[in-house]
Design a protein around this motif. Sequence first.
Motif: not given
Length: 148
Positions: A74-80
């Motif tokens: 939870e709260g992970t911000q994917w860049l790729v």
Amino acid sequence: MAMYWDPFRELDRLAASMLDSRQGPRVMPIDLHRDGDHYVLSADLPGVDPGSVDVDIDGQLLTIRAERTMRSEEGTQWLVRERPSGSFLRQIALGDGLDTGSISAHYENGVLSVVIPVSEQAKPRKVEVQSAQHADREVTAKAGSETS
């Protein structure tokens, strides 16, 4: 075997990576080779839980299914995020002369190996060649034993 760059294949790969992975099963890349009296199919399934891998034989149709779930805190911000997740499916029509009852599978280091033995009837065999002299003696001996 010549290697070449196929721009249409690259476009297909790019388009597939942009599509939502929930739209349907993805195809897994495979290699297939013959090693003596059996075939070996190797399928790339990196990051797949071995418990989700399913190999079925229905007549002459080999079906491989697998599932890869992406873990996300939870709260992970994917860049790729290029690695596909979801269902993987591959079906291969098996030819005649294979021992489908003795197929085995093994999953190690992200690679599924399926061993497909050649049936005894389809294996090469030596045929004894008899000379005409030898065949004439057998016919004479058989004919002589029937009259006595």
